[in-house]
Design a protein around this motif. Structure first.
Motif, mmCIF file in Angstrom:
data_model
loop_
_atom_site.group_PDB
_atom_site.id
_atom_site.type_symbol
_atom_site.label_atom_id
_atom_site.label_comp_id
_atom_site.label_asym_id
_atom_site.label_seq_id
_atom_site.Cartn_x
_atom_site.Cartn_y
_atom_site.Cartn_z
ATOM 1 N N ILE A 178 -68.751 -50.286 -121.800
ATOM 2 C CA ILE A 178 -69.565 -51.438 -122.166
ATOM 3 C C ILE A 178 -70.983 -51.258 -121.647
ATOM 4 O O ILE A 178 -71.216 -50.578 -120.653
ATOM 5 N N ILE A 179 -71.911 -51.879 -122.345
ATOM 6 C CA ILE A 179 -73.313 -51.947 -121.925
ATOM 7 C C ILE A 179 -73.642 -53.414 -121.709
ATOM 8 O O ILE A 179 -73.379 -54.248 -122.588
ATOM 9 N N PHE A 180 -74.200 -53.757 -120.539
ATOM 10 C CA PHE A 180 -74.528 -55.155 -120.254
ATOM 11 C C PHE A 180 -75.821 -55.232 -119.458
ATOM 12 O O PHE A 180 -76.236 -54.260 -118.813
ATOM 13 N N ASP A 181 -76.445 -56.409 -119.500
ATOM 14 C CA ASP A 181 -77.715 -56.586 -118.798
ATOM 15 C C ASP A 181 -77.489 -57.132 -117.394
ATOM 16 O O ASP A 181 -76.346 -57.253 -116.935
ATOM 17 N N ASP A 182 -78.578 -57.469 -116.699
ATOM 18 C CA ASP A 182 -78.446 -57.886 -115.306
ATOM 19 C C ASP A 182 -77.842 -59.278 -115.154
ATOM 20 O O ASP A 182 -77.568 -59.719 -114.043
ATOM 21 N N LYS A 183 -77.620 -59.984 -116.266
ATOM 22 C CA LYS A 183 -76.925 -61.264 -116.238
ATOM 23 C C LYS A 183 -75.470 -61.107 -116.666
ATOM 24 O O LYS A 183 -74.780 -62.089 -116.916
ATOM 25 N N ILE A 184 -75.011 -59.890 -116.786
ATOM 26 C CA ILE A 184 -73.654 -59.534 -117.223
ATOM 27 C C ILE A 184 -73.396 -60.062 -118.634
ATOM 28 O O ILE A 184 -72.293 -60.504 -118.964
#
Length: 402
Positions: free
Chosen positions: A370-376
């Motif tokens: 998975i790829i996610f940002d700093d806010k999950i």
């Protein structure tokens, strides 16, 4: 064709590799790189500085997207798998509720059909039977009509009927529960302690006979009790004391901040598996819903981020998605990102004995990524190297696409 995910913060069980790259081929992880290697004839994906980690593994889940695994259809299985892929779950263990024997058998048969047709959603790791061998006093939202003691003729019929069962939750203090656990172990099935009033001595005996996992710790299980003025450690204290794995519903409602911190402090990330325990209302708007089969399940109300009984006297199931669990462990329990992720990747993989192929970014393992940002917030989900979900930005705002 090979796939390369570059410009990524790769999350391993022990560290984060900054500006790394991941190479994928034939559904497997080919290489984990601390640089962006030059490649030819690859499908390149720019992670844009976001995090890349193994996909989430949910050991205990009932539904989502307005479907339940006991709805009686293959489509319900597929819809749930598709729904939770949007939130980073790449593998799951579909879970039943207490029910008529015929309904349970039917659900097991439908699982096998759905497993053959599940090409786009979270992969299935086998079935989890939650009940019906529970303590009535700790039934929670389980239907009391179907709760009973272990019956060898019944559970052997179920075991002989289906080879898809990988775990089974029961109350270990019931008559016949130890023999039941021994039978499960003979079949390579994980017995788990659940919906129980057991005291320490009973849990210890169960642990010695294969019950090495505590189902949704603190929910529907005994704590310290007194009998004839003497105190006895309950199932909760026993699970914390023994080298037992524990599941926790980290939705921020079932367990408050203090208990999340306590469990983490005692058990650590190697013994904790985060679970959603999600029912059909996960990823749905709040309001009225149904726990269990849509046709004859229990009517509930979803509010405050949780499902409740209609009279609001008790919780009736989680509506969490996996990304929410990670956010809560970081923000509420103060857990580092790497360890929060471990509790929903490598630890559950180890508990279900699939850590040889899932649960970490490692050469040769399944490319469940998975790829996610700093806010999950999940940006992309890959299952065995195939992208099954991508978050899309439009002029109307962010929308989800499967």
């Amino acid at each position: 064709m090979k796939t390369k995910i570059f410009n990524a913060n790769l999350v391993t069980p022990h560290r984060i590799i900054r500006d790394g790259a991941l190479l994928i081929e034939d559904g497997k992880i080919l290489q984990v790189c601390d640089v962006n290697p030059p490649t030819h004839d690859t499908f390149d994906i720019d992670a844009q500085g976001n995090y890349v980690s193994p996909g989430f593994i949910d050991l205990h889940i009932h539904g989502g997207g307005n479907s339940d695994f006991m709805d009686g259809s293959v489509q319900a299985f597929l819809d749930i798998a598709n729904t939770h892929a949007r939130f980073g779950t790449t593998a799951m263990v579909p879970t039943t509720l207490t029910s008529e024997l015929d309904d349970l058998i039917k659900t097991l048969d439908l699982y096998e059909q759905a497993n053959r047709q599940n090409f786009h959603g979270s992969s299935f790791l086998g079935m989890h039977l939650e009940g019906p061998y529970f303590a009535q006093s700790q039934r929670g939202a389980q239907d009391p009509r179907y709760i009973r003691n272990p019956d060898a003729s019944e559970y052997n019929r179920i075991l002989d009927h289906s080879s898809s069962i990988v775990r089974w939750s029961a109350a270990p203090e019931l008559d016949g529960a130890i023999a039941f656990g021994q039978r499960l172990m003979q079949r390579g099935i994980l017995p788990a302690v659940a919906h129980t009033d057991a005291v320490y001595e009973e849990v210890l005996e169960a642990f010695d006979n294969g019950y090495t996992l505590a189902t949704h710790l603190y929910s529907a299980m005994s704590g310290v009790t007194r009998k004839n003025a003497f105190r006895y450690a309950g199932t909760i204290e026993s699970a914390l004391l023994l080298d037992m794995d524990v599941e926790i519903i980290a939705d921020g409602v079932h367990l408050p901040e203090a208990l999340l911190k306590l469990i983490y402090k005692i058990k650590g990330p190697d013994r904790i598996a985060l679970i959603t325990d999600a029912m059909r209302a996960a990823a749905m708007p709040e309001g009225e819903s149904v726990l269990g089969p849509k046709s004859n399940g229990l009517k509930v109300i979803v509010e405050d981020g949780v499902a409740k009984l209609a009279d609001r006297s008790s919780f009736a199931g989680s509506v969490a998605t996996a990304d929410r669990l990670i956010r809560n462990m970081i923000s509420m329990a103060g857990v580092p990102l790497t360890e929060a992720l471990k509790m929903m990747t490598l630890t559950p993989a180890r508990i279900m004995k699939v850590d040889d192929r899932k649960g970490s970014l490692q050469k040769g393992k399944d490319a469940d990524v998975i790829i996610f940002d700093d806010k999950i917030c999940i940006q992309k989900t890959f299952i065995k190297g195939k992208m099954v979900y991508e978050k899309q930005a439009t002029s109307a705002g962010n929308v989800y696409r499967l």
